[in-house]
Design an enzyme around this catalytic site. Structure first.
Site, PDB file in Angstrom:
ATOM      1  N   PHE A  47      21.516 -39.408  37.483  1.00 49.72           N
ATOM      2  CA  PHE A  47      20.228 -40.084  37.610  1.00 49.72           C
ATOM      3  C   PHE A  47      19.142 -39.073  37.311  1.00 49.72           C
ATOM      4  CE2 PHE A  47      16.332 -41.508  39.532  1.00 49.72           C
ATOM      5  CZ  PHE A  47      16.266 -42.814  39.072  1.00 49.72           C
ATOM      6  N   ASP A  59      18.693 -30.082  36.880  1.00 50.96           N
ATOM      7  CA  ASP A  59      17.727 -31.050  37.398  1.00 50.96           C
ATOM      8  C   ASP A  59      17.719 -30.938  38.917  1.00 50.96           C
ATOM      9  OD1 ASP A  59      16.329 -33.230  38.354  1.00 50.96           O
ATOM     10  OD2 ASP A  59      17.191 -34.664  36.947  1.00 50.96           O
ATOM     11  N   LYS A  71       9.045 -34.289  42.665  1.00 51.07           N
ATOM     12  CA  LYS A  71       9.055 -34.872  44.008  1.00 51.07           C
ATOM     13  C   LYS A  71       8.345 -33.989  45.039  1.00 51.07           C
ATOM     14  CE  LYS A  71      12.991 -37.950  43.286  1.00 51.07           C
ATOM     15  NZ  LYS A  71      12.183 -39.168  43.106  1.00 51.07           N
TER      16      LYS A  71
END
Length: 411
Positions: free
Chosen positions: A151, A236, A265
């Site tokens: 993801f 990531d 984030k």
């Protein structure tokens, strides 16, 4: 024709607000039926004043809790001075942000962006440019190897290499240039890498897949393989990074240093969207003016908040808290195995919990936790994820585990 009477927003109940969203918001999310109006620290409050312990933390965007005083202060101070210049001009906050983020991560250069998906897209562009300019891959032949069940976001290019059909179906034609291999399989990865490979792009821990942690040595193997084959290792760390796993970066659990890190984030402290591609000078240095950009990327407000986030992480306090309280989380979940939990994976304050399907889906369990005053979210099937703010106390964490036990006991 008489216009419909609108209920003033200030008097709307949670049910009113949920109904009001239905005709005017695109249905790209299926949120739990709670309407948050206020929050502080690890707690949120709905429109009616009911309080909930946040065990999701905005998918790690709220690593430092809601409205952390140092981050709010940084934002307030910057709002009074300057918010945006665009990158057409320099601003007085960006240099310090880039310097300190590079130092925190052990890298050389920073490419500031806004969202996590933008960071991934930027990383893909940088890898391809590097492959053509430095590695010598023929034009338009560069490939990037990724892992199944990944993801990395939901843009058109990113869903092109997703194996989640919900994310892909109906959005083709897809972007070429990607090879998908099983996660945690070094042999499959080695077979997929060839002279056209620009990079291997993976999550050190797969978050959306259910907090899937690879075998010890996998990340080391990826690093060794990419070194040997002359391609980049892009990690990531948008969910796993910035303290979540008990280290500043999840790759640090194996002492690995990728060529490129993708961050987001928590980098914005839950206040503004902030992301970044951080990497070696010879990699990010391939970009030239006009080849990539973002009007809001590196804006003064984002840089001020991002610098305050880095400052919090420089102390090591949050990494230590995640490691210490992660042991409490792990032990608490271990006690629930066989009592409604069939398995779990955890690292630091991050866990994927597999619930006995006979007791309900992950969403149903999350709804049960909502009734207990705890916010959590499913990933898929009967798996839920737990990722509380790193500011959570041991008593709050134990309370959340108790709520999970009660929900499972009613199944």
């Amino acid at each position: 024709m008489t216009a419909p009477t609108r209920v003033p927003v200030r008097t709307r109940t949670s049910a009113d607000l949920i109904r009001a969203e239905e005709p005017v918001l695109a249905h790209n999310y299926h949120p739990l039926p709670v309407v948050v109006a206020r929050a502080e620290g690890t707690w949120v409050e709905d429109v009616e004043g009911r309080r909930y312990l946040d065990m999701l933390a905005g998918y790690s965007a709220l690593n430092f809790g809601h409205r952390h005083p140092a981050l709010v202060e940084a934002a307030h101070a910057q709002l009074d001075r300057l918010t945006l210049t665009s990158r057409a001009f320099h601003n007085d906050r960006l240099a310090e942000f880039a310097e300190r983020l590079a130092q925190l991560t052990g890298q050389d250069m920073v490419l500031p962006m806004n969202t996590g998906a933008e960071a991934v897209e930027s990383g893909i562009k940088v890898a391809r440019k590097w492959a053509y300019d430095v590695k010598g891959v023929p034009a338009d032949r560069a490939t990037i190897v990724v892992a199944a069940d990944n993801f990395h976001g939901r843009t058109t290019t990113i869903v092109s290499f997703s194996t989640d059909e919900t994310a892909r179906a109906g959005f083709g034609p897809f972007t070429p240039g990607f090879r998908v291999v099983p996660y945690n399989d070094l042999a499959a990865l080695e077979a997929a890498v060839d002279e056209t490979t620009a990079a291997v792009l993976i999550e050190p821990i797969q978050g959306e897949a259910g907090v899937v942690i690879p075998d010890e040595g996998y990340l080391t193997g990826v690093r060794e393989l990419t070194h040997r084959e002359g391609c980049l290792f892009i990690a990531d760390e948008i969910q796993s990074g910035l303290g979540r796993t008990g280290r500043t970066l999840a790759v640090e659990h194996e002492g690995v240093v990728p060529d490129v890190l993708l961050l987001g984030k928590a980098l914005g402290g839950g206040i503004v969207p902030v992301s970044a591609v951080v990497g070696r000078r010879d990699v990010l240095g391939v970009l030239r003016p006009g080849e990539h950009g973002s009007t809001f990327g590196g804006n003064p407000l984002a840089a001020a908040v991002g610098t305050a986030v880095v400052e919090l992480l420089e102390t090591g306090e949050f990494q230590r808290r995640a490691a210490e309280l992660g042991a409490v989380l792990r032990d608490g979940l271990a006690d629930l195995v066989g009592k409604g939990v069939v398995g779990f994976r955890s690292r630091g304050l991050w866990a994927g919990v597999d619930i006995d399907p006979a007791l309900g889906t992950g969403r149903e369990i999350s709804q049960g936790l909502l009734g207990e005053g705890v916010l959590a979210k499913d990933t898929h099937g009967s798996t839920i994820r737990l990722a509380p703010p790193l500011t959570i106390t041991e008593a709050e964490l134990v309370s959340a585990l108790g709520a999970l036990a009660r929900v499972l006991g009613r199944g």
